[in-house]
Enzyme design. Sequence first.
Site, PDB file in Angstrom:
ATOM      1  N   GLU A   1      34.597   6.243  11.007  1.00  0.00           N
ATOM      2  CA  GLU A   1      34.394   6.210   9.553  1.00  0.00           C
ATOM      3  C   GLU A   1      34.771   4.836   9.043  1.00  0.00           C
ATOM      4  O   GLU A   1      35.759   4.246   9.480  1.00  0.00           O
ATOM      5  CB  GLU A   1      35.267   7.278   8.862  1.00  0.00           C
ATOM      6  CG  GLU A   1      35.202   7.227   7.336  1.00  0.00           C
ATOM      7  CD  GLU A   1      35.992   8.364   6.668  1.00  0.00           C
ATOM      8  OE1 GLU A   1      35.888   9.520   7.110  1.00  0.00           O
ATOM      9  OE2 GLU A   1      36.718   8.068   5.702  1.00  0.00           O
TER      10      GLU A   1
ATOM     11  N   GLU B   1      36.001  14.779  -5.340  1.00  0.00           N
ATOM     12  CA  GLU B   1      35.417  14.535  -4.020  1.00  0.00           C
ATOM     13  C   GLU B   1      34.552  15.726  -3.617  1.00  0.00           C
ATOM     14  O   GLU B   1      35.065  16.816  -3.379  1.00  0.00           O
ATOM     15  CB  GLU B   1      36.522  14.325  -2.971  1.00  0.00           C
ATOM     16  CG  GLU B   1      35.969  14.074  -1.569  1.00  0.00           C
ATOM     17  CD  GLU B   1      37.053  14.115  -0.469  1.00  0.00           C
ATOM     18  OE1 GLU B   1      37.928  14.987  -0.514  1.00  0.00           O
ATOM     19  OE2 GLU B   1      36.980  13.268   0.436  1.00  0.00           O
TER      20      GLU B   1
ATOM     21  N   ASP C   1       0.833  -1.189   0.000  1.00  0.00           N
ATOM     22  CA  ASP C   1       0.000   0.000   0.000  1.00  0.00           C
ATOM     23  C   ASP C   1       0.878   1.253   0.000  1.00  0.00           C
ATOM     24  O   ASP C   1       1.387   1.660   1.038  1.00  0.00           O
ATOM     25  CB  ASP C   1      -0.900  -0.046   1.245  1.00  0.00           C
ATOM     26  CG  ASP C   1      -1.699   1.229   1.413  1.00  0.00           C
ATOM     27  OD1 ASP C   1      -1.707   2.058   0.483  1.00  0.00           O
ATOM     28  OD2 ASP C   1      -2.325   1.383   2.485  1.00  0.00           O
TER      29      ASP C   1
ATOM     30  N   ARG D   1      32.503  17.418  -0.799  1.00  0.00           N
ATOM     31  CA  ARG D   1      32.622  17.265   0.650  1.00  0.00           C
ATOM     32  C   ARG D   1      31.422  17.781   1.443  1.00  0.00           C
ATOM     33  O   ARG D   1      31.395  17.684   2.667  1.00  0.00           O
ATOM     34  CB  ARG D   1      33.904  17.974   1.111  1.00  0.00           C
ATOM     35  CG  ARG D   1      35.144  17.374   0.460  1.00  0.00           C
ATOM     36  CD  ARG D   1      36.385  18.253   0.624  1.00  0.00           C
ATOM     37  NE  ARG D   1      36.752  18.429   2.015  1.00  0.00           N
ATOM     38  CZ  ARG D   1      37.438  17.547   2.738  1.00  0.00           C
ATOM     39  NH1 ARG D   1      37.844  16.427   2.187  1.00  0.00           N
ATOM     40  NH2 ARG D   1      37.725  17.790   3.998  1.00  0.00           N
TER      41      ARG D   1
ATOM     42  N   HIS E   1      31.514  12.480   2.510  1.00  0.00           N
ATOM     43  CA  HIS E   1      32.245  12.888   1.314  1.00  0.00           C
ATOM     44  C   HIS E   1      31.889  11.909   0.203  1.00  0.00           C
ATOM     45  O   HIS E   1      31.857  10.695   0.434  1.00  0.00           O
ATOM     46  CB  HIS E   1      33.751  12.830   1.543  1.00  0.00           C
ATOM     47  CG  HIS E   1      34.236  13.772   2.593  1.00  0.00           C
ATOM     48  ND1 HIS E   1      35.509  13.733   3.098  1.00  0.00           N
ATOM     49  CD2 HIS E   1      33.614  14.791   3.231  1.00  0.00           C
ATOM     50  CE1 HIS E   1      35.658  14.691   3.997  1.00  0.00           C
ATOM     51  NE2 HIS E   1      34.511  15.334   4.112  1.00  0.00           N
TER      52      HIS E   1
ATOM     53  N   GLU F   1      30.466   9.016   7.828  1.00  0.00           N
ATOM     54  CA  GLU F   1      30.884   9.080   9.232  1.00  0.00           C
ATOM     55  C   GLU F   1      29.663   8.924  10.138  1.00  0.00           C
ATOM     56  O   GLU F   1      28.541   9.220   9.733  1.00  0.00           O
ATOM     57  CB  GLU F   1      31.573  10.422   9.497  1.00  0.00           C
ATOM     58  CG  GLU F   1      32.861  10.571   8.689  1.00  0.00           C
ATOM     59  CD  GLU F   1      33.453  11.970   8.728  1.00  0.00           C
ATOM     60  OE1 GLU F   1      34.670  12.085   8.539  1.00  0.00           O
ATOM     61  OE2 GLU F   1      32.716  12.952   8.915  1.00  0.00           O
TER      62      GLU F   1
ATOM     63  N   GLU G   1      37.343   8.731  13.977  1.00  0.00           N
ATOM     64  CA  GLU G   1      37.361  10.073  13.396  1.00  0.00           C
ATOM     65  C   GLU G   1      37.804  11.101  14.428  1.00  0.00           C
ATOM     66  O   GLU G   1      38.127  10.758  15.562  1.00  0.00           O
ATOM     67  CB  GLU G   1      35.988  10.410  12.793  1.00  0.00           C
ATOM     68  CG  GLU G   1      35.934  10.250  11.286  1.00  0.00           C
ATOM     69  CD  GLU G   1      36.983  11.058  10.541  1.00  0.00           C
ATOM     70  OE1 GLU G   1      37.487  12.070  11.099  1.00  0.00           O
ATOM     71  OE2 GLU G   1      37.318  10.686   9.404  1.00  0.00           O
TER      72      GLU G   1
ATOM     73  N   ARG H   1      41.635  21.115   2.236  1.00  0.00           N
ATOM     74  CA  ARG H   1      40.492  20.431   2.837  1.00  0.00           C
ATOM     75  C   ARG H   1      39.421  21.386   3.354  1.00  0.00           C
ATOM     76  O   ARG H   1      38.445  20.964   3.962  1.00  0.00           O
ATOM     77  CB  ARG H   1      40.955  19.462   3.929  1.00  0.00           C
ATOM     78  CG  ARG H   1      41.519  18.184   3.347  1.00  0.00           C
ATOM     79  CD  ARG H   1      41.967  17.193   4.393  1.00  0.00           C
ATOM     80  NE  ARG H   1      42.717  16.100   3.765  1.00  0.00           N
ATOM     81  CZ  ARG H   1      42.238  14.878   3.581  1.00  0.00           C
ATOM     82  NH1 ARG H   1      41.027  14.573   3.967  1.00  0.00           N
ATOM     83  NH2 ARG H   1      42.973  13.960   3.005  1.00  0.00           N
TER      84      ARG H   1
ATOM     85  N   GLU I   1      32.221   8.225   1.882  1.00  0.00           N
ATOM     86  CA  GLU I   1      32.910   8.104   3.182  1.00  0.00           C
ATOM     87  C   GLU I   1      31.924   8.550   4.250  1.00  0.00           C
ATOM     88  O   GLU I   1      31.865   9.713   4.607  1.00  0.00           O
ATOM     89  CB  GLU I   1      34.120   9.035   3.237  1.00  0.00           C
ATOM     90  CG  GLU I   1      35.152   8.841   2.141  1.00  0.00           C
ATOM     91  CD  GLU I   1      36.172   9.973   2.159  1.00  0.00           C
ATOM     92  OE1 GLU I   1      36.800  10.195   3.205  1.00  0.00           O
ATOM     93  OE2 GLU I   1      36.305  10.658   1.147  1.00  0.00           O
TER      94      GLU I   1
HETATM   95  P1  ADP Z   1      39.966  10.619   2.105  1.00  0.00           P
HETATM   96  O1  ADP Z   1      41.401  10.760   1.732  1.00  0.00           O
HETATM   97  O2  ADP Z   1      39.141  11.746   1.596  1.00  0.00           O
HETATM   98  O3  ADP Z   1      39.761  10.339   3.572  1.00  0.00           O
HETATM   99  P2  ADP Z   1      39.206   7.866   1.707  1.00  0.00           P
HETATM  100  O4  ADP Z   1      40.458   7.111   1.468  1.00  0.00           O
HETATM  101  O5  ADP Z   1      38.620   7.810   3.083  1.00  0.00           O
HETATM  102  O6  ADP Z   1      39.466   9.366   1.261  1.00  0.00           O
HETATM  103  O7  ADP Z   1      38.060   7.408   0.694  1.00  0.00           O
HETATM  104  C1  ADP Z   1      38.260   7.393  -0.670  1.00  0.00           C
HETATM  105  C2  ADP Z   1      37.056   6.790  -1.367  1.00  0.00           C
HETATM  106  O8  ADP Z   1      37.188   7.052  -2.783  1.00  0.00           O
HETATM  107  C3  ADP Z   1      36.935   5.287  -1.223  1.00  0.00           C
HETATM  108  O9  ADP Z   1      35.587   4.924  -1.044  1.00  0.00           O
HETATM  109  C4  ADP Z   1      37.439   4.793  -2.597  1.00  0.00           C
HETATM  110  O10 ADP Z   1      36.954   3.515  -2.981  1.00  0.00           O
HETATM  111  C5  ADP Z   1      36.906   5.871  -3.490  1.00  0.00           C
HETATM  112  N1  ADP Z   1      37.492   5.890  -4.840  1.00  0.00           N
HETATM  113  C6  ADP Z   1      38.725   5.491  -5.255  1.00  0.00           C
HETATM  114  N2  ADP Z   1      38.837   5.610  -6.598  1.00  0.00           N
HETATM  115  C7  ADP Z   1      37.646   6.077  -7.054  1.00  0.00           C
HETATM  116  C8  ADP Z   1      37.125   6.394  -8.341  1.00  0.00           C
HETATM  117  N3  ADP Z   1      37.836   6.260  -9.456  1.00  0.00           N
HETATM  118  N4  ADP Z   1      35.861   6.842  -8.407  1.00  0.00           N
HETATM  119  C9  ADP Z   1      35.107   7.002  -7.316  1.00  0.00           C
HETATM  120  N5  ADP Z   1      35.543   6.723  -6.085  1.00  0.00           N
HETATM  121  C10 ADP Z   1      36.792   6.272  -5.941  1.00  0.00           C
HETATM  122 MG    MG Z   2      37.285  12.465   2.220  1.00  0.00          MG
HETATM  123 MG    MG Z   3      36.374  11.429   7.444  1.00  0.00          MG
HETATM  124 MG    MG Z   4      38.113   9.424   4.558  1.00  0.00          MG
END
Ligand code: ADP
Ligand code: MG
Ligand code: MG
Ligand code: MG
Length: 443
Positions: free
Chosen positions: A195, A332, A52, A334, A244, A133, A188, A315, A131
């Site tokens: 995270e 990325e 529903d 954010r 992120h 958190e 974190e 950042r 990512e």
């Molecule tokens: P940060 O340095 O911002 O803390 P993380 O290492 O925590 O980054 O997270 C990086 C994320 O990006 C992971 O989920 C990873 O799988 C992802 N990632 C890596 N390569 C690619 C890509 N080509 N496209 C999209 N996401 C990606």
């Molecule tokens: Mg990040």
């Molecule tokens: Mg983080």
């Molecule tokens: Mg991270």
Amino acid sequence: MAYTKEDIIRMVKEEDIEFIRMQFTDIFGQLKNVALTASQIEKAVNNEIMFDGSSIEGFVRIDESDQYLYPDLDSFVAFPWRPAHGKVARLICDVYNADGTPFVGDPRGVLKRVLKKARDMGFDTFNVGPEAEFFLFQTDEEGKPTTKTNDEAGYFDLGPLDHGESTRREICLALEQMGFEIEASHHEVAAGQHEIDFKYTEALKAADNIMTFKLAVKTLAQKNGLHATFMPKPIFGVAGSGMHTNMSLFKNGENVFCDPKGEKGLSKECYSFIAGLLHHVKGMAAVTNPLVNSYKRLVPGYEAPCYLSWSASNRSALIRIPATRGQGTRVELRSPDPSCNPYLELAVCLAAGLDGIEKGMTPPAEITENIYAMDEDARDARGISALPGSLEEAIEALEADQLVLDTLGSHVAENYIEGKRKEWDEYRTRVSSWEREKYIINY
Ligand code: ADP
Ligand code: MG
Ligand code: MG
Ligand code: MG
Ligand code: MG
């Protein structure tokens, strides 16, 4: 991996599954499910399960309420946290109308529409790595969440004795049993904040994964006597929780954002994608940051973005381009937080980036300085504007962004805006303890 109907029926028998949860997500990002006993599995895989829709917020009215669940067979998985007896498995579903057409208000369908558009433009895969958190809080005698964290309570219990850390490890193990590839898991910035990063994948699956992730985190926290929350800013004065969102477009297995000959090793498409995101990010905010509370995270000083800018390193920027090149080249964003509906979030992100590519947009210059340290004049001089400061501003920005409205489709957009306006109004008219503390004596 591609399961057939017969595979599912066989696995339910062989693995002794007793219940099947047919899952879908409402427009506000709440996971819903219809629970079936195993005897109904044939009906389920034949798209015959009706529910529903009028009882789901923002879906349909009573007079058109019969809707059907079409399971995505590849999403079949058993919940590892359930006991060996009375096992439960889930199937993630698309929502259809009685006449066999996809329901326009289904968030998963909204994302599928934009993915089709990307394919029509020649981009066969949109890869996403989130990512997310979250906080782990203690519960009180009645099992209600507190804002006390474990780290504080057990501050002399280091390492493996920390209850939060051991719970996080359990979550990672459960996710791996469900097919996730965990790349990293860490504590974190804030006490009690964690995270867990799982490997990027194609966007529809990434959105499904985010929903599964939140369910697993909440369930396993509860099993450990803790409460997990994805609320963006649970405690004033402490870092909030973001999500992120790392994104890249692929064509024939190659990362389109990478161009060794381009400036900083990035392609023209990558710059246009960034420009499209910046162009629409205010209109997207009500989706990427959907709660009243979301805007309490988006304040200076906690690595959460507030201003529209991009950077290869900084950042404090809204968009960061991590140093990795080749297949890992990515953008990325954010600003999003984990309270968002991931299907709608990824839909508006992709639509914004594609709009940038279609129109050949170019982004403003990179900002390498710390933007938090600039005053308003310095920001104005460089044309750096701010994200919406409240849910109310975000709703107004959404209403002014035709691309985002079209991406959501009128059904989702209207119901979403109506729901968010109500939420804002509820908040606006409440009298908070901050107001009482500030005014009751002085006035
Ligand atoms: P940060 O340095 O911002 O803390 P993380 O290492 O925590 O980054 O997270 C990086 C994320 O990006 C992971 O989920 C990873 O799988 C992802 N990632 C890596 N390569 C690619 C890509 N080509 N496209 C999209 N996401 C990606
Ligand atoms: Mg990040
Ligand atoms: Mg983080
Ligand atoms: Mg991270
Ligand atoms: Mg990292």
